[in-house]
Design a protein around this motif. Structure first.
Motif, PDB file in Angstrom:
ATOM      1  N   MET A   1       7.818 -35.456  21.258  1.00 18.06           N
ATOM      2  CA  MET A   1       7.080 -34.220  21.570  1.00 18.06           C
ATOM      3  C   MET A   1       8.022 -33.195  22.230  1.00 18.06           C
ATOM      4  O   MET A   1       8.780 -33.560  23.118  1.00 18.06           O
ATOM      5  N   SER A   2       7.912 -31.951  21.794  1.00 17.93           N
ATOM      6  CA  SER A   2       8.816 -30.925  22.318  1.00 17.93           C
ATOM      7  C   SER A   2       8.261 -30.281  23.584  1.00 17.93           C
ATOM      8  O   SER A   2       7.065 -30.054  23.711  1.00 17.93           O
ATOM      9  N   MET A   3       9.163 -30.043  24.536  1.00 18.70           N
ATOM     10  CA  MET A   3       8.778 -29.351  25.764  1.00 18.70           C
ATOM     11  C   MET A   3       8.970 -27.834  25.633  1.00 18.70           C
ATOM     12  O   MET A   3       8.666 -27.095  26.551  1.00 18.70           O
ATOM     13  N   GLU A   4       9.497 -27.388  24.511  1.00 23.18           N
ATOM     14  CA  GLU A   4       9.802 -25.960  24.353  1.00 23.18           C
ATOM     15  C   GLU A   4       8.515 -25.151  24.290  1.00 23.18           C
ATOM     16  O   GLU A   4       7.504 -25.602  23.767  1.00 23.18           O
ATOM     17  N   ASP A   5       8.579 -23.928  24.812  1.00 26.08           N
ATOM     18  CA  ASP A   5       7.410 -23.060  24.739  1.00 26.08           C
ATOM     19  C   ASP A   5       7.543 -22.067  23.587  1.00 26.08           C
ATOM     20  O   ASP A   5       6.909 -21.041  23.562  1.00 26.08           O
ATOM     21  N   TYR A   6       8.402 -22.402  22.638  1.00 25.03           N
ATOM     22  CA  TYR A   6       8.562 -21.520  21.485  1.00 25.03           C
ATOM     23  C   TYR A   6       9.004 -22.340  20.279  1.00 25.03           C
ATOM     24  O   TYR A   6       9.496 -23.453  20.418  1.00 25.03           O
ATOM     25  N   ASP A   7       8.804 -21.752  19.094  1.00 23.46           N
ATOM     26  CA  ASP A   7       9.242 -22.418  17.860  1.00 23.46           C
ATOM     27  C   ASP A   7      10.625 -21.927  17.437  1.00 23.46           C
ATOM     28  O   ASP A   7      11.386 -22.650  16.807  1.00 23.46           O
ATOM     29  N   PHE A   8      10.910 -20.666  17.761  1.00 23.46           N
ATOM     30  CA  PHE A   8      12.211 -20.080  17.422  1.00 23.46           C
ATOM     31  C   PHE A   8      12.736 -19.293  18.610  1.00 23.46           C
ATOM     32  O   PHE A   8      11.953 -18.676  19.341  1.00 23.46           O
ATOM     33  N   LEU A   9      14.041 -19.308  18.795  1.00 27.15           N
ATOM     34  CA  LEU A   9      14.687 -18.474  19.812  1.00 27.15           C
ATOM     35  C   LEU A   9      15.811 -17.708  19.132  1.00 27.15           C
ATOM     36  O   LEU A   9      16.666 -18.302  18.473  1.00 27.15           O
ATOM     37  N   PHE A  10      15.778 -16.384  19.268  1.00 23.08           N
ATOM     38  CA  PHE A  10      16.831 -15.563  18.659  1.00 23.08           C
ATOM     39  C   PHE A  10      17.437 -14.623  19.690  1.00 23.08           C
ATOM     40  O   PHE A  10      16.736 -14.070  20.545  1.00 23.08           O
ATOM     41  N   LYS A  11      18.725 -14.421  19.557  1.00 17.87           N
ATOM     42  CA  LYS A  11      19.424 -13.461  20.412  1.00 17.87           C
ATOM     43  C   LYS A  11      19.668 -12.182  19.612  1.00 17.87           C
ATOM     44  O   LYS A  11      20.292 -12.207  18.552  1.00 17.87           O
ATOM     45  N   ILE A  12      19.172 -11.089  20.148  1.00 15.83           N
ATOM     46  CA  ILE A  12      19.309  -9.777  19.505  1.00 15.83           C
ATOM     47  C   ILE A  12      20.136  -8.887  20.431  1.00 15.83           C
ATOM     48  O   ILE A  12      19.852  -8.792  21.623  1.00 15.83           O
ATOM     49  N   VAL A  13      21.144  -8.235  19.894  1.00 18.17           N
ATOM     50  CA  VAL A  13      22.057  -7.432  20.703  1.00 18.17           C
ATOM     51  C   VAL A  13      22.028  -5.976  20.222  1.00 18.17           C
ATOM     52  O   VAL A  13      22.133  -5.711  19.022  1.00 18.17           O
ATOM     53  N   LEU A  14      21.858  -5.053  21.179  1.00 17.57           N
ATOM     54  CA  LEU A  14      21.873  -3.633  20.814  1.00 17.57           C
ATOM     55  C   LEU A  14      23.257  -3.040  21.043  1.00 17.57           C
ATOM     56  O   LEU A  14      23.847  -3.225  22.113  1.00 17.57           O
ATOM     57  N   ILE A  15      23.744  -2.318  20.048  1.00 22.42           N
ATOM     58  CA  ILE A  15      25.020  -1.611  20.182  1.00 22.42           C
ATOM     59  C   ILE A  15      24.856  -0.189  19.656  1.00 22.42           C
ATOM     60  O   ILE A  15      23.866   0.148  18.995  1.00 22.42           O
ATOM     61  N   GLY A  16      25.859   0.640  19.922  1.00 21.15           N
ATOM     62  CA  GLY A  16      25.807   2.044  19.526  1.00 21.15           C
ATOM     63  C   GLY A  16      26.251   2.906  20.694  1.00 21.15           C
ATOM     64  O   GLY A  16      26.259   2.444  21.846  1.00 21.15           O
ATOM     65  N   ASN A  17      26.579   4.148  20.397  1.00 20.06           N
ATOM     66  CA  ASN A  17      27.107   5.058  21.424  1.00 20.06           C
ATOM     67  C   ASN A  17      26.173   5.168  22.634  1.00 20.06           C
ATOM     68  O   ASN A  17      24.959   4.992  22.507  1.00 20.06           O
TER      69      ASN A  17
END
Ligand code: GDP
Ligand code: MG
Length: 174
Positions: A1-17
């Motif tokens: 059984m998973s203890m995670e509180d999510y099914d997916f975890l993604f890292k999103i990074v913002l770039i630009g001037n």
């Protein structure tokens, strides 16, 4: 059984001037607000928002550049392990559009070759000051094989769509 509180975890990074509205986009999405005045700087490296997509809990870890936008001052560590990049320019600022190839070179150098990049033209509420046409941006993004979206962090236009569409694409490619 998973203890995670999510099914997916993604890292999103913002770039630009600097000044294109990255911090405002993150705050609009994570906190539902548009910061008044100039002081949009947030004192943390990332913000978390969990969304539900087709019954799956998707935890998004969203990284903002916090004033390090000069090329080469953002190092590999910032891009490392990013699942997606939001490359932002300001539709009322030609200069921010002209810098995009430099940002793409950084992506090529530092990011994973599997990273998903979305090009965002922000500040569409300032239509009367537009300097970069939608067509020009679409041609550029197509040539670079990037998804393209125009947003307004101020008016909350397309901001939810930006992050939710990105989360959908990340799931489908996970
Ligand atoms: P960053 O340097 O890329 O993080 O940009 P900020 O989020 O700090 O925003 C820079 C400036 O642009 C601030 O004065 C914001 O109020 C303004 N700004 C950001 N997004 C929008 C937008 O969608 N519309 C308008 N009119 N102004 C915006
Ligand atoms: Mg900022």
């Amino acid at each position: 059984m998973s203890m995670e509180d999510y099914d997916f975890l993604f890292k999103i990074v913002l770039i630009g001037n600097a000044g294109v509205g990255k911090t405002c986009l993150v705050r609009r999405f994570t906190q539902g607000l548009f910061p008044p005045g100039q002081g949009a700087t947030i004192g943390v490296d990332f913000m978390i928002k969990t969304v539900e997509i087709n019954g799956e809990k998707v935890k998004l870890q969203i990284w903002d550049t916090a004033g390090q936008e000069r090329f080469r001052s953002i190092t590999q560590s910032y891009y490392r392990s990013a699942n997606a990049l939001i490359l932002t320019y300001d539709i009322t600022c030609e200069e921010s559009f002209r810098c995009l190839p430099e940002w793409l070179r950084e992506i090529e150098q530092y990011a994973s070759n599997k990273v998903i990049t979305v090009l965002v033209g922000n500040k569409i509420d300032l239509a009367e000051k537009r300097e970069v046409s939608k067509q020009r941006a679409e041609e550029f993004s197509e040539a670079q094989n990037m998804y393209y979206l125009e947003t307004s962090a101020k008016e909350s236009d397309n901001v939810e769509k930006l992050f939710l569409d990105l989360a959908c694409r990340l799931i489908s490619e996970a």
